[in-house]
Design a protein around this motif. Structure first.
Motif, PDB file in Angstrom:
ATOM      1  N   HIS A 167       0.974  -1.573   0.095  1.00  0.00           N
ATOM      2  CA  HIS A 167       0.162  -0.040   0.311  1.00  0.00           C
ATOM      3  C   HIS A 167       0.428   1.326  -0.355  1.00  0.00           C
ATOM      4  O   HIS A 167       1.997   1.760   0.367  1.00  0.00           O
ATOM      5  N   LEU A 168       0.354   2.162  -0.841  1.00  0.00           N
ATOM      6  CA  LEU A 168       1.189   3.370  -0.873  1.00  0.00           C
ATOM      7  C   LEU A 168       0.757   3.937  -0.712  1.00  0.00           C
ATOM      8  O   LEU A 168      -1.043   4.353  -0.445  1.00  0.00           O
ATOM      9  N   ASP A 169       1.269   5.155   1.046  1.00  0.00           N
ATOM     10  CA  ASP A 169       0.529   6.318   1.308  1.00  0.00           C
ATOM     11  C   ASP A 169       1.214   7.873  -0.134  1.00  0.00           C
ATOM     12  O   ASP A 169       1.899   7.912   0.425  1.00  0.00           O
ATOM     13  N   GLY A 170      -0.007   8.061  -0.819  1.00  0.00           N
ATOM     14  CA  GLY A 170       0.613   8.354  -1.043  1.00  0.00           C
ATOM     15  C   GLY A 170      -0.235  10.363  -0.890  1.00  0.00           C
ATOM     16  O   GLY A 170      -0.754  11.245  -1.801  1.00  0.00           O
ATOM     17  N   ALA A 171      -0.661  10.629   0.258  1.00  0.00           N
ATOM     18  CA  ALA A 171      -0.993  12.221   0.687  1.00  0.00           C
ATOM     19  C   ALA A 171      -0.603  13.327  -0.205  1.00  0.00           C
ATOM     20  O   ALA A 171      -1.556  13.315  -0.787  1.00  0.00           O
ATOM     21  N   ARG A 172       0.361  13.337  -0.634  1.00  0.00           N
ATOM     22  CA  ARG A 172       1.320  14.182  -1.838  1.00  0.00           C
ATOM     23  C   ARG A 172       2.224  13.553  -3.006  1.00  0.00           C
ATOM     24  O   ARG A 172       2.762  13.717  -3.738  1.00  0.00           O
ATOM     25  N   LEU A 173       0.962  12.554  -3.604  1.00  0.00           N
ATOM     26  CA  LEU A 173       1.499  11.729  -4.346  1.00  0.00           C
ATOM     27  C   LEU A 173       1.763  12.610  -6.341  1.00  0.00           C
ATOM     28  O   LEU A 173       2.942  12.413  -6.305  1.00  0.00           O
ATOM     29  N   PHE A 174       0.902  13.126  -6.030  1.00  0.00           N
ATOM     30  CA  PHE A 174       0.774  14.636  -7.429  1.00  0.00           C
ATOM     31  C   PHE A 174       2.100  15.509  -6.929  1.00  0.00           C
ATOM     32  O   PHE A 174       2.831  16.043  -8.203  1.00  0.00           O
ATOM     33  N   ASN A 175       2.670  15.939  -5.407  1.00  0.00           N
ATOM     34  CA  ASN A 175       3.935  16.680  -5.436  1.00  0.00           C
ATOM     35  C   ASN A 175       4.989  15.804  -6.040  1.00  0.00           C
ATOM     36  O   ASN A 175       6.225  16.398  -6.619  1.00  0.00           O
ATOM     37  N   ALA A 176       4.687  14.552  -5.955  1.00  0.00           N
ATOM     38  CA  ALA A 176       6.738  13.347  -6.096  1.00  0.00           C
ATOM     39  C   ALA A 176       6.376  13.344  -7.172  1.00  0.00           C
ATOM     40  O   ALA A 176       7.282  13.655  -7.828  1.00  0.00           O
ATOM     41  N   ALA A 177       4.840  13.533  -8.152  1.00  0.00           N
ATOM     42  CA  ALA A 177       5.041  13.009  -9.382  1.00  0.00           C
ATOM     43  C   ALA A 177       5.471  14.410  -9.756  1.00  0.00           C
ATOM     44  O   ALA A 177       6.590  13.819 -11.482  1.00  0.00           O
ATOM     45  N   LEU A 178       5.097  15.310  -9.338  1.00  0.00           N
ATOM     46  CA  LEU A 178       5.867  16.461 -10.578  1.00  0.00           C
ATOM     47  C   LEU A 178       7.207  16.100 -10.334  1.00  0.00           C
ATOM     48  O   LEU A 178       7.822  17.160 -10.856  1.00  0.00           O
ATOM     49  N   TYR A 179       8.109  16.687  -9.139  1.00  0.00           N
ATOM     50  CA  TYR A 179       9.715  16.874  -8.715  1.00  0.00           C
ATOM     51  C   TYR A 179       9.912  15.683  -9.544  1.00  0.00           C
ATOM     52  O   TYR A 179      10.973  16.010 -10.149  1.00  0.00           O
ATOM     53  N   ASN A 181       8.968  14.160 -12.361  1.00  0.00           N
ATOM     54  CA  ASN A 181       8.669  14.899 -13.426  1.00  0.00           C
ATOM     55  C   ASN A 181       8.285  13.714 -14.571  1.00  0.00           C
ATOM     56  O   ASN A 181       8.453  13.125 -15.283  1.00  0.00           O
ATOM     57  N   VAL A 182       7.031  12.981 -13.685  1.00  0.00           N
ATOM     58  CA  VAL A 182       6.732  11.516 -14.116  1.00  0.00           C
ATOM     59  C   VAL A 182       4.920  11.611 -13.907  1.00  0.00           C
ATOM     60  O   VAL A 182       4.413  12.098 -12.710  1.00  0.00           O
ATOM     61  N   VAL A 184       1.748  10.450 -12.277  1.00  0.00           N
ATOM     62  CA  VAL A 184       1.835   9.562 -11.622  1.00  0.00           C
ATOM     63  C   VAL A 184       1.670   8.160 -11.594  1.00  0.00           C
ATOM     64  O   VAL A 184       2.155   7.328 -10.425  1.00  0.00           O
ATOM     65  N   ARG A 185       1.350   7.357 -12.917  1.00  0.00           N
ATOM     66  CA  ARG A 185       1.351   6.022 -12.913  1.00  0.00           C
ATOM     67  C   ARG A 185       2.558   5.342 -12.912  1.00  0.00           C
ATOM     68  O   ARG A 185       2.503   3.896 -12.360  1.00  0.00           O
ATOM     69  N   GLU A 186       3.842   6.190 -12.966  1.00  0.00           N
ATOM     70  CA  GLU A 186       5.128   5.568 -12.947  1.00  0.00           C
ATOM     71  C   GLU A 186       5.142   5.736 -11.163  1.00  0.00           C
ATOM     72  O   GLU A 186       6.146   4.909 -11.180  1.00  0.00           O
ATOM     73  N   ILE A 187       5.358   5.692 -10.148  1.00  0.00           N
ATOM     74  CA  ILE A 187       4.811   5.659  -9.033  1.00  0.00           C
ATOM     75  C   ILE A 187       3.503   4.762  -8.997  1.00  0.00           C
ATOM     76  O   ILE A 187       4.536   3.276  -7.446  1.00  0.00           O
ATOM     77  N   THR A 188       2.458   4.644  -8.761  1.00  0.00           N
ATOM     78  CA  THR A 188       1.483   4.167  -8.451  1.00  0.00           C
ATOM     79  C   THR A 188       1.714   1.841  -9.030  1.00  0.00           C
ATOM     80  O   THR A 188       0.961   1.280  -8.871  1.00  0.00           O
ATOM     81  N   LYS A 189       2.293   2.110  -9.850  1.00  0.00           N
ATOM     82  CA  LYS A 189       2.436   1.173 -10.903  1.00  0.00           C
ATOM     83  C   LYS A 189       3.337  -0.030  -9.726  1.00  0.00           C
ATOM     84  O   LYS A 189       3.397  -1.465  -9.638  1.00  0.00           O
ATOM     85  N   TYR A 190       3.731   0.441  -9.022  1.00  0.00           N
ATOM     86  CA  TYR A 190       4.338  -0.440  -8.056  1.00  0.00           C
ATOM     87  C   TYR A 190       4.003  -0.706  -6.342  1.00  0.00           C
ATOM     88  O   TYR A 190       4.763  -0.376  -5.474  1.00  0.00           O
ATOM     89  N   THR A 191       2.568  -0.478  -6.488  1.00  0.00           N
ATOM     90  CA  THR A 191       2.076   0.055  -5.238  1.00  0.00           C
ATOM     91  C   THR A 191       0.521  -1.156  -5.902  1.00  0.00           C
ATOM     92  O   THR A 191       0.060  -0.693  -7.049  1.00  0.00           O
ATOM     93  N   ASP A 192      -0.434  -1.848  -4.581  1.00  0.00           N
ATOM     94  CA  ASP A 192      -1.413  -2.707  -5.150  1.00  0.00           C
ATOM     95  C   ASP A 192      -1.956  -1.777  -4.690  1.00  0.00           C
ATOM     96  O   ASP A 192      -3.330  -1.126  -5.215  1.00  0.00           O
ATOM     97  N   SER A 193      -2.187  -0.952  -4.038  1.00  0.00           N
ATOM     98  CA  SER A 193      -3.207   0.016  -3.494  1.00  0.00           C
ATOM     99  C   SER A 193      -2.782   1.547  -2.808  1.00  0.00           C
ATOM    100  O   SER A 193      -1.368   1.160  -2.839  1.00  0.00           O
TER     101      SER A 193
END
Ligand SMILES: *Cc1c(COP(=O)(O)O)cnc(C)c1O
Length: 343
Positions: A167-179, A181-182, A184-193
């Motif tokens: 499980h990924l706690d991505g409270a600020r997932l979109f901030n992470a993706a911005l940093y 530069n991908v 968000v799906r590039e991040i969330t493909k490595y988590t089930d939820s």
């Protein structure tokens, strides 16, 4: 009086467009047949993070906790970093609600190391052992840092090897993706939820999303009901969430730029220590201990000048930029800080 509020990005006020959307929202009973606006938000959120389905919840905490409840059974062990929000800032609810044991790992770099995770996963069916029920990741981290994607991928590969969900706690997932530069799906493909918040930098007044497989979300909805989170005409708030998801993601870079400016200028003030490498999203952490003034004095003086900040936690003051803080506000804050600290 208008305050400049640097305490968090949760303080952001809903935009006029959000209020209009809330006013006009088509609604229904979401516990019975589904509220049309909630359904729309859930479809959009699932699509955004590349999962089959999603569910709208009241808060990030409820999202994380219902994910934990859904993935695990009572007595399971959940592996996570010792500084994860789930263990430090969620009132012990994983223990209270899911009856799980949080197995925290020390993280010198701020994220879980795949080798440590592998060593910690329970492999034998020993009569003494709890079972490893879940691994929780966090990105962006609540200390403002972003976990590199390959580190998440390494943990995910280990998790799959032992058939443990992630499980990924991505409270600020979109901030992470911005940093990073991908997408968000590039991040969330490595988590089930995944859980992400609409109510932080994305400015919605209320709400977070949990996404995962269709089967997982169906079961998670039951846990949401168990926790008292079955909402009725929740389209009224989901409407603001739709605006958050569609219109507010594109402006997060402004918050990141303002945080960078704030950090650069703050670091020039004598005796204030800012680790500039740690400024990755919309948060700046400063060690104010060298200034020789009490936190309560600094917080009080700032308040008199129309600025809200929090006292230090674990030795650092945290300043968070958000939609309601402009570049001009940042520069005014710096002027005030100079005056308070150098006088
Ligand atoms: C804010 C936050 C949460 C919880 O969100 P709430 O809506 O405040 O319950 C969970 N995880 C992280 C990393 C957060 O920053």
């Amino acid at each position: 009086m208008r305050f400049i509020d640097l305490r968090s990005d949760t303080v952001t006020l809903p935009t006029d467009e959000m209020r209009q959307a809330m006013f006009e929202a088509e609604v229904g009973d979401d516990v019975l047949e589904g509220d049309p606006t909630v359904i729309k938000l859930e479809e959009m959120a699932a699509e955004a993070v590349g999962k089959e389905a999603s569910m709208f919840v009241v808060s990030g905490t409820m999202g994380n906790e219902s994910a934990i409840y859904t993935h695990t059974k009572c007595g399971d062990e959940v592996i996570l970093a010792d500084n994860a929000h789930i263990v430090t800032h969620e009132v012990g609810s994983a223990a209270v609600i899911s009856g799980v044991q949080l197995r925290t790992l020390r993280t010198d770099k701020g994220y879980l190391d795949a080798k440590d995770v592998e060593a910690t996963i329970r492999k034998e069916n020993n009569i003494h052992y709890p079972e490893t029920g879940l691994i929780c990741l966090e990105n962006a981290r609540s200390d403002g840092s972003v976990v590199p994607i390959d580190k998440m991928a390494d943990v995910y590969a280990i998790a799959k090897k032992y058939d443990v969900p992630v499980h990924l706690d991505g409270a600020r997932l979109f901030n992470a993706a911005l940093y990073l530069n991908v997408d968000v799906r590039e991040i969330t493909k490595y988590t089930d939820s995944v859980m992400f918040c609409l109510s932080k930098g994305l400015c919605a007044p209320i709400g977070s999303m949990v996404a995962g497989s269709k089967e997982f979300i169906e079961r998670a909805k039951k846990s949401r009901k168990l926790m008292g989170g079955g909402m009725r005409q929740s389209g009224v708030i989901a409407a603001a969430g739709i605006v958050a998801l569609t219109k507010m993601r594109g402006r997060l870079h402004v918050d990141h730029e303002n945080a960078r400016l704030l950090a650069d200028e703050l670091s020039k003030i004598p005796n204030i220590k800012v680790d500039l490498n740690r400024v990755q999203i919309n948060m700046v952490f400063a060690d104010m201990s060298g200034v020789g003034k009490d936190d309560s004095y600094i917080v009080g003086k700032m308040f008199e000048k129309g600025i809200k900040i929090l006292p230090s936690e674990d030795g650092f003051m945290r300043f968070v930029t958000n939609k309601d803080v402009t570049k001009k506000d940042v520069l005014y804050f710096i002027d005030c800080m100079k005056e308070i600290c150098l006088s």
